[in-house]
Scaffold this motif. Structure first.
Motif, PDB file in Angstrom:
ATOM      1  N   GLY A 109       0.659  -1.290   0.091  1.00  0.00           N
ATOM      2  CA  GLY A 109      -0.058  -0.136   0.045  1.00  0.00           C
ATOM      3  C   GLY A 109       0.859   1.308  -0.173  1.00  0.00           C
ATOM      4  O   GLY A 109       0.519   2.159  -0.767  1.00  0.00           O
ATOM      5  N   VAL A 110       2.044   1.365   0.697  1.00  0.00           N
ATOM      6  CA  VAL A 110       2.844   2.510   0.861  1.00  0.00           C
ATOM      7  C   VAL A 110       3.261   2.677  -0.664  1.00  0.00           C
ATOM      8  O   VAL A 110       3.428   3.769  -1.028  1.00  0.00           O
ATOM      9  CB  VAL A 110       3.748   2.163   2.152  1.00  0.00           C
ATOM     10  N   ASP A 113       1.014   3.704  -3.395  1.00  0.00           N
ATOM     11  CA  ASP A 113       0.710   5.687  -3.213  1.00  0.00           C
ATOM     12  C   ASP A 113       2.008   6.250  -3.663  1.00  0.00           C
ATOM     13  O   ASP A 113       1.869   7.382  -4.125  1.00  0.00           O
ATOM     14  CB  ASP A 113       0.504   5.602  -1.694  1.00  0.00           C
ATOM     15  N   GLU A 249       4.823   6.118   6.938  1.00  0.00           N
ATOM     16  CA  GLU A 249       3.804   6.143   5.966  1.00  0.00           C
ATOM     17  C   GLU A 249       2.667   4.908   6.198  1.00  0.00           C
ATOM     18  O   GLU A 249       1.652   4.725   6.081  1.00  0.00           O
ATOM     19  CB  GLU A 249       4.297   5.967   4.600  1.00  0.00           C
ATOM     20  N   VAL A 250       3.415   3.709   6.608  1.00  0.00           N
ATOM     21  CA  VAL A 250       2.555   2.712   7.206  1.00  0.00           C
ATOM     22  C   VAL A 250       1.733   2.878   8.168  1.00  0.00           C
ATOM     23  O   VAL A 250       0.386   2.622   8.417  1.00  0.00           O
ATOM     24  CB  VAL A 250       3.719   1.271   7.725  1.00  0.00           C
ATOM     25  N   GLY A 253      -0.994   4.974   7.397  1.00  0.00           N
ATOM     26  CA  GLY A 253      -2.329   4.531   6.715  1.00  0.00           C
ATOM     27  C   GLY A 253      -3.179   3.842   7.947  1.00  0.00           C
ATOM     28  O   GLY A 253      -4.271   3.694   7.902  1.00  0.00           O
ATOM     29  N   SER A 405      -3.712   8.955   0.105  1.00  0.00           N
ATOM     30  CA  SER A 405      -2.985   7.679   0.703  1.00  0.00           C
ATOM     31  C   SER A 405      -3.809   6.370   0.783  1.00  0.00           C
ATOM     32  O   SER A 405      -3.880   5.681   1.680  1.00  0.00           O
ATOM     33  CB  SER A 405      -2.589   7.990   2.083  1.00  0.00           C
ATOM     34  N   ARG A 408      -2.450   2.750   0.955  1.00  0.00           N
ATOM     35  CA  ARG A 408      -2.032   2.296   2.198  1.00  0.00           C
ATOM     36  C   ARG A 408      -3.166   1.956   3.158  1.00  0.00           C
ATOM     37  O   ARG A 408      -3.098   0.997   3.999  1.00  0.00           O
ATOM     38  CB  ARG A 408      -1.095   3.128   2.925  1.00  0.00           C
TER      39      ARG A 408
END
Length: 472
Positions: A109-110, A113, A249-250, A253, A405, A408
């Protein structure tokens, strides 16, 4: 006080407004929560998406890719079983193809994005073609199977690439449609997802009977066709905030999912109902030896949830009118009217997720009361129908909560759902081992308790509803 300045349409008058946001929320968070619920309830779902060519190409490509992926889900273990004559090898290959659902979604997911949605779809689908080709090349060129280690590796890689593709496709859709058409767009994809799963599994089994490499060749063809559809889709408008560290960033999310009142409660609730659905399937499978059912009937019963899911998503354009008819049929001052409020069907405080929970109770009651394979099939159909409506609402709200986003946030959500799918059979097997014939009864009691908690605990009910006061 349960209300903020955000306006929601009331049951009494479509033009009237009601100040309703969950208590304890203030400022932008309160307004955002109520506006998002209202946007789903008042979305333009008139079916104009058939005029949006960008969306249609993306939708068609995603459907082809999903059919191909589900074809491989059957083909990989069947190939291992055929060429190695080892059920254990087949099991390991099946495990390798599904493992990315637990390991890859969050980091993918990161990265999705960061890299861009259409770009990820192009690269993922292209690399999937190469991975699948490398599996069947030894059979076609030298008439010998690939080593087990290679088959395991390619099954894992192909499954991981599908994770990247599915996240990117889900995150791309909102940039292709108007805000008012978003719920309908999500519903289109939900329908095609259920139909593609049913078709893909059937195609995989049928083509394996034709030739060992046939399912893999069909996957390559469908992936190439999916790539062609992307040639007609423009890159999404690109605006990216400054890049933080990967772990941050994880956390971003996960935070956007778990800090949002509706999404956090809805994710836990749907995760629990997914566990119960998979547990029910395992209970049914354990009972099969005593039923003497035809294999085709077993397949139809197990497919009932997918059929229900496809039909449920198709009802999204008419969901409000259906609920309103049920409510109006109960009359103004009856016990049935109180019941419609209790399960979240009144427009003033309506909640598809509350309906979802009580539908699960009803489905398990059917199995418990009537017993037998037909009752199981009906319950699976009803669960799939209600679950699909909930999926559409959750995904629609996610898009509004996490612009920029999306992948994520989707990644964290899907990790929960895939974890629930993996946990469910273990729960079902444990219930059968401990409670034997009472396994379904224990499951039903657990579901009643779950539905009861989200219904009577004010903070949970408000989080799942359009924000109306928790009074009948």
């Amino acid at each position: 006080m349960f209300c903020s300045r955000t306006a929601l349409r009331s049951e009494a008058s479509p033009s009237a407004v009601v100040d309703c946001a969950p208590a304890g929320q203030t400022g932008v968070g309160a307004r955002e929560t109520a506006e998002i619920h209202a946007s789903f309830e008042t979305a333009d779902i008139s079916g104009k998406l058939h005029k949006n060519r960008q969306f249609l190409w993306t939708w068609a490509g995603a459907a082809l890719s999903t059919v191909g992926s589900r074809t491989l889900g059957v083909a990989y273990p069947l190939l291992a079983l055929a060429v190695m004559d080892s059920p254990i090898s087949a099991g390991w290959v099946a495990f390798a193809s599904t493992l990315p659902g637990l390991l890859v979604y969050v980091p993918a997911g990161v990265l999705v994005d960061r890299w861009g949605y259409r770009r990820v779809m192009l690269w993922s689908e292209s690399l999937r073609v190469l991975a699948v080709a490398s599996v069947i090349a030894p059979l076609l060129l030298w008439n010998r199977p690939p080593p087990l280690a290679w088959l395991l590796l390619m099954a894992f890689i192909e499954g991981g690439l599908w994770v990247f593709y599915s996240l990117a496709q889900s995150a791309l859709v909102p940039s292709l449609v108007r805000k008012g058409h978003l719920a309908s767009a999500v519903a289109w994809h939900e329908v095609s997802s259920h139909v593609s799963v049913l078709l893909g599994r059937s195609i995989g089994g049928v083509l394996h009977g034709v030739h060992l490499v046939a399912p893999f060749l069909s996957n390559i063809v469908m992936s190439l066709m999916s790539l062609c559809t992307l040639a007609f889709v423009k890159d999404e408008p690109w605006s990216r905030s400054p890049r933080a560290s990967f772990t941050r960033e994880v956390a971003d999310g996960a935070g956007k999912l778990w800090r949002h009142p509706f999404l956090s409660v809805a994710t836990v609730l749907t995760g629990m109902t997914t566990v119960m659905t998979q547990a029910l399937i395992m209970i049914f499978i354990n009972a099969l030896p005593s039923m003497n059912l035809a294999p085709m009937l077993v397949g139809v019963l197990l497919a009932a949830s997918g059929i229900g899911g496809a039909l449920g998503a198709g009802v999204v354009p008419r969901r409000r009118s259906v609920m309103n008819r049920i409510v109006h049929a109960t009359g103004p001052e009856t016990s049935a009217r109180w019941l419609t409020w209790l399960v979240g069907m009144l427009a003033n405080g309506r909640s598809i997720l509350l309906v979802h929970a009580w539908v699960w109770v009803g489905a398990l009651t059917i199995v418990l009361w009537f017993d037998g394979p037909i009752a199981f099939g009906i319950a699976m159909f009803v669960m799939g129908f209600a679950g699909s409506l909930s999926n559409v609402m959750i995904r629609t709200i996610m898009v509004r909560v996490a612009p920029g986003s999306l992948a994520r946030v989707f990644g964290v959500s899907r990790l929960v759902s895939h974890g629930a799918v993996a946990l469910g059979p273990l729960v079902g097997a444990a219930l059968v081992a401990v409670f034997k014939d009472w396994a379904v009864g224990v499951l039903a009691v657990a579901m009643v308790a779950t539905a009861g908690v989200v219904t009577v605990v004010p903070s949970l009910r408000r989080s799942l509803s359009t924000g109306a006061p928790v009074t009948a």
